[in-house]
Write an enzyme that holds these catalytic residues in place. Structure first.
Site, short mmCIF file in Angstrom:
data_model
loop_
_atom_site.label_atom_id
_atom_site.label_comp_id
_atom_site.label_asym_id
_atom_site.label_seq_id
_atom_site.Cartn_x
_atom_site.Cartn_y
_atom_site.Cartn_z
N GLU A 255 0.89 -1.18 0.00
CA GLU A 255 0.00 0.00 0.00
C GLU A 255 0.92 1.21 0.00
OE1 GLU A 255 -3.22 -0.09 -0.27
OE2 GLU A 255 -3.51 -2.23 0.04
N CYS A 290 -2.09 8.97 2.70
CA CYS A 290 -1.83 8.61 1.30
C CYS A 290 -2.98 9.06 0.39
CB CYS A 290 -1.61 7.12 1.20
SG CYS A 290 -2.84 6.22 2.12
#
Ligand code: NAD
Length: 481
Positions: A255, A290
């Site tokens: 990720e 993110c």
């Protein structure tokens, strides 16, 4: 746990086989706003890592916990998170610099992540395979089962040290694996507390081991240990790429980063709300998420109104001491990172962007910042800014906005605001991101949904159900009748 207070400093150690074990060396963890020492934490040697992985493997080989045991432990741990919410939130606030309001939310989300993992522990199943449908296979039956992969190496980032750890540990345990966790060296205390709570909730020793330390040491030793069957990593694209190279044909989920775009079309259902969401979700956790709103493409017809609304929101935001209830935006993870963010903003302004609000820093506190009239080649747009900086630019043609949004090596999430169903459906198809969020921002994440990036944003999905799929192997059983 074996932890002692001396000179008011707390010492935390590694969790190996159910015991807290001290390493020869320690490293310091600081309060990110005051720079005061929060704790000294064991700095794992290669030998510590070898022992932790061996312990995890022996525990896994000895017995896989039953689905109902896993359910009971995870639900119990989830309720302890909520009982200790205030204390855990303060730990997050001190070691990350995140404002206390958001830290409380993170603990609550982690409790939900564990509950979802617990529920999924009871639903792991394979497939029926209609093998008899193939010629010459009429006298066979087949089905598949899903089994845990074994030992999972979990490596986590600093920015959501509790919930992102929950997204690894919850599903890994729910799937029946043993875990060796290496938390971010900047923020290890939240993860250590999670391990402590899991043991209190009844997790037997060995199913979760915690090895603290630096990425290039503890992290690297973990990657080189061949007894680990799978790695689950959240962090920077640079380290993600390194992990892919080192781990060879073993399973991984990565990720990674993003420079999240958001498109506000002229038929946005509620312009005021969209501007509020873009600004607040762009500066939340000092933009260190993110999926933080980074680039905002606004249709020219509503551009000035959008800037005005965004200005109203950003000017009202409070920033500074993360422990204060009134604070909306705390500090960044380090002064060095704030300095970098400030220099990127300055560079954008030198290149022609206009500063709407913010733009400077005091120590590690970067002001919530809004820039307008940015262009695609500015660093604040084309690289991951990972700071409380929202960059806005106008567009005339929606097809151009789609192209600009896609013009990135990343592909995690995108937000698109419109009242036009057809355009929304086109966005769903044409925007190259793992998540396309219509009428909300790129930052939106419900912890149960499939979550993961395309392109350089990563490999594989999180969200308990989907992570469990990644963390189990499918075995096919064929019966010759
Ligand atoms: P980072 O990559 O610097 O560190 C992440 C972890 O990797 C840490 O535990 C670190 O010690 C470890 N590490 C570093 N070098 C290593 C090595 N050689 N071998 C093994 N492990 C090593 O990331 P960070 O600064 O903590 O986090 C910020 C980044 O994480 C941003 O790029 C952000 O976008 C990304 N992120 C992504 C998601 C997502 O879900 N996609 C979520 C949060 C953060």
């Amino acid at each position: 746990m074996d932890r002692k207070k001396s000179d008011h400093t707390i010492h935390y150690h590694n969790l190996i086989g159910g015991s807290w074990v001290k390493s020869e060396q320690q490293f310091e963890v600081q309060h990110k706003f005051t720079n005061k020492t929060l704790a000294f934490v064991s700095r794992s040697s290669q030998d510590d890592i070898t022992k932790a992985v061996q312990n995890a493997l022996d525990t896994f080989n000895d017995r896989v916990l039953t689905a109902t045991e896993r359910y009971d432990i995870l639900t119990k741990a989830s309720s302890i998170f909520l009982e200790r919410q205030e204390e855990l939130a303060m730990t997050i606030t001190c070691e990350v610099g995140k404002c206390i309001k958001d830290a409380r939310l993170e603990v609550q989300r982690a409790a939900e992540t564990f509950i979802a993992s617990a529920e999924e522990a009871k639903r792991i199943s394979g497939n029926g395979i209609p093998i008899e449908g193939q010629k010459a296979q009429e006298k066979k039956m087949a089905f598949s089962i899903r089994v845990p992969v074994g030992v999972i190496g979990a490596i986590t980032p600093f920015n959501f040290p509790f919930n992102l750890t929950a997204h690894k540990v919850g599903p890994a345990l729910a799937a029946g694996n043993a875990v060796v966790l290496k938390p971010a060296e900047l923020t290890p205390i939240s993860a250590i507390k999670m391990a402590e709570i899991l043991m209190e909730a009844g997790l037997p020793g060995g199913y979760l081991n915690v090895v603290n330390g630096y990425g290039h040491e503890a992290g690297q030793y973990l990657l080189e240990n061949e007894q680990i069957s799978m790695y689950t990593f959240t962090g920077s694209p640079k380290v993600g790429r390194h992990i892919k190279t080192v781990t060879g044909i073993r399973k991984i989920t990565l990720e990674l980063g993003n420079n999240s775009p958001n498109i506000i079309h002229h038929d946005v259902p509620d312009l005021t709300k969209a501007a509020e969401l873009c600004v607040t979700r762009g500066v939340m956790n000092s933009g260190q998420a993110c999926v933080s709103v980074q680039r905002v493409y606004v249709h020219r017809d509503i551009y000035e109104r959008f800037i005005e609304e965004s200005t109203n929101v950003v000017k009202k935001m409070t920033y500074g001491d993360p422990e204060l209830e009134i604070t909306d935006v705390g500090c960044m993870i380090s002064e060095k990172e704030a300095e970098r963010a400030e220099s990127w903003v300055k560079e954008a302004v030198d290149q022609g962007a206009v500063l709407v609000s913010g733009g400077s820093r005091d120590g590690a506190v970067m002001q919530p910042t809004v820039l307008k009239d940015v262009t695609q080649n500015m660093k604040v747009v084309c690289e991951e800014v990972f700071a409380p900086v929202v960059s806005i630019m106008p567009y005339d043609d929606i097809q151009v906005a789609f192209r600009l949004a896609n013009d990135t090596p990343y592909g995690l999430q995108v937000g698109f605001f419109t009242s036009n169903l057809q355009l929304a459906m086109q966005a769903a198809k044409d925007l190259c991101f793992g998540g396309v969020i219509i009428n909300d921002v790129s930052t939106f994440r419900a912890d149960i949904m499939p979550y993961g990036g395309l392109k350089d944003s990563g490999i594989g999905k999180e969200g308990p159900k989907y992570a469990i799929h990644e963390m189990t192997d499918e075995k096919t059983i064929v019966i010759n009748l």
